[in-house]
Enzyme design. Structure first.
Site, mmCIF file in Angstrom:
data_model
loop_
_atom_site.group_PDB
_atom_site.id
_atom_site.type_symbol
_atom_site.label_atom_id
_atom_site.label_comp_id
_atom_site.label_asym_id
_atom_site.label_seq_id
_atom_site.Cartn_x
_atom_site.Cartn_y
_atom_site.Cartn_z
ATOM 1 N N ILE A 32 -18.496 25.337 39.544
ATOM 2 C CA ILE A 32 -19.698 24.512 39.673
ATOM 3 C C ILE A 32 -19.550 23.544 40.839
ATOM 4 O O ILE A 32 -20.517 23.279 41.571
ATOM 5 C CB ILE A 32 -19.968 23.764 38.354
ATOM 6 C CG1 ILE A 32 -20.420 24.760 37.279
ATOM 7 C CG2 ILE A 32 -21.035 22.683 38.543
ATOM 8 C CD1 ILE A 32 -20.497 24.172 35.888
ATOM 9 N N TYR A 181 -10.263 19.965 24.879
ATOM 10 C CA TYR A 181 -11.122 20.029 26.056
ATOM 11 C C TYR A 181 -12.424 19.256 25.809
ATOM 12 O O TYR A 181 -12.822 18.392 26.606
ATOM 13 C CB TYR A 181 -11.439 21.482 26.396
ATOM 14 C CG TYR A 181 -12.403 21.638 27.559
ATOM 15 C CD1 TYR A 181 -11.943 21.669 28.869
ATOM 16 C CD2 TYR A 181 -13.776 21.730 27.347
ATOM 17 C CE1 TYR A 181 -12.824 21.793 29.933
ATOM 18 C CE2 TYR A 181 -14.665 21.853 28.397
ATOM 19 C CZ TYR A 181 -14.180 21.887 29.684
ATOM 20 O OH TYR A 181 -15.063 22.001 30.734
ATOM 21 N N LYS A 185 -13.695 15.754 27.709
ATOM 22 C CA LYS A 185 -14.960 15.640 28.446
ATOM 23 C C LYS A 185 -15.846 14.572 27.824
ATOM 24 O O LYS A 185 -16.576 13.859 28.539
ATOM 25 C CB LYS A 185 -15.670 16.989 28.476
ATOM 26 C CG LYS A 185 -14.925 18.080 29.246
ATOM 27 C CD LYS A 185 -14.737 17.741 30.714
ATOM 28 C CE LYS A 185 -16.022 17.857 31.509
ATOM 29 N NZ LYS A 185 -15.775 17.658 32.974
#
Length: 319
Positions: A32, A181, A185
């Site tokens: 991204i 994870y 985030k």
């Protein structure tokens, strides 16, 4: 009036011009981050790729110049897992001001065993939250020198179903890759929102916006060799998934809008329009857990204590 109804209507394929501005994209050499850089290059801005790997950064720059003729792009070495290196990274930008930083770089979710950074922090939490926290502190003088700079933090839809364990932020007791994870985030997103509150409290010209890319798959991403190559077979197999998710080129759209759209305001959350998974970027209501300012303050304190960077003191006007 809602900022999601900017005038003229936002066109993801024709962003407004940003000539003369300078943007840093962490992890801008792949995924991204590459597409964020490509779309920002198309605005006429100077884009700096933050990358751990000089060879990958060079390949990305060659690709960017082939996709955007005349692209103004360069790279700096950036390793968010090495806190002591981040001051040098900020100095190597060698610019009088920075108009935006996109905190995009991250650890790939490929079911890894628990690992630690050079500083002894769990790798995902250390990279996503602590690395970006410390980098922001080093960049704040450059951001404050711009007339209206933005810090854009790229979170994850995977964080929406998570809650932080404030007594185990580094997953010492409970390490499960997907959960760790998502929580790392989520911590990063708390940081982005808390940063904006603190910037507002000292009347800083810098604003902080949080975004997420929705569901973004390599198999739905257009080829950008050698950065990314998609085969015809992968494209056909992924076609049904396109009803629910999208490619990484589209996953870049919320971050690009957060950088370039004058109607975007600090403290907002932006993501894809359809179920938060795909489509054009729109403003979302801040998720319920992210609205808890007491948790955000604890996450901020952890960032300060574990990095040794007192970000408050880098904000002009702070007393």
């Amino acid at each position: 009036m809602s900022s999601s109804s900017s005038t003229p209507p936002w066109d993801v394929r024709r962003p407004p011009r940003a000539d003369g501005r300078v943007f840093l994209v962490t992890g801008g050499n792949a995924g991204i981050g590459y597409f964020i850089a490509e779309q920002l290059c198309a605005s006429g801005a100077t884009v700096v790729l933050g990358s751990r790997d000089p060879a990958k950064a060079e390949a990305a720059m060659v690709c960017l110049r082939s996709q955007v003729p005349g692209a103004r792009v360069r790279a700096v070495r950036l390793d968010l897992a090495d806190l002591s290196s981040l001051g040098t990274t900020a100095e190597s930008l060698a610019v009088p001001r920075l108009d935006a930083v996109v905190h995009n770089a991250g650890v790939a979710l490929d079911d890894p065993p628990r690992r630690e950074t050079r500083d002894g922090h769990e790798l995902m939490f250390g990279t996503h939250h602590l690395g970006h926290f410390a980098l922001t502190g080093h960049l704040m003088p450059l951001l404050s020198a711009a007339p209206a700079a933005r810090v854009v933090t790229v979170g994850s839809f995977a964080a929406k179903s998570e809650r932080l364990d404030l007594d185990d932020l580094q997953s010492l007791r409970d390490y499960r890759p997907k959960r760790t994870y998502g929580r790392s985030k989520l911590a990063q997103m708390y940081f982005g929102l808390e940063l904006d509150r603190r910037l507002r409290s000292v009347h800083s010209p810098v604003t902080s916006v949080v975004v997420h890319p929705g569901g973004a798959l390599d198999s739905l991403t257009p080829s950008r060799p050698p950065v990314h190559v998609r085969t015809a077979g992968e494209r056909l197999r992924a076609a049904p998934a396109a009803l629910l998710v999208q490619g990484k080129h589209a996953g870049a759209w919320p971050a690009v809008r957060a950088v370039l759209d004058p109607a975007v305001s600090g403290g907002q959350l932006w993501g894809p329009q359809l179920f938060g998974l795909r489509g054009v970027p729109r403003q979302e209501a801040v998720w319920s857990q992210l609205a808890d300012t007491s948790v955000a303050a604890r996450v901020w304190e952890a960032g300060r204590d574990l990095t040794g960077v007192d970000l408050d003191t880098t904000v002009p006007g702070h007393r």
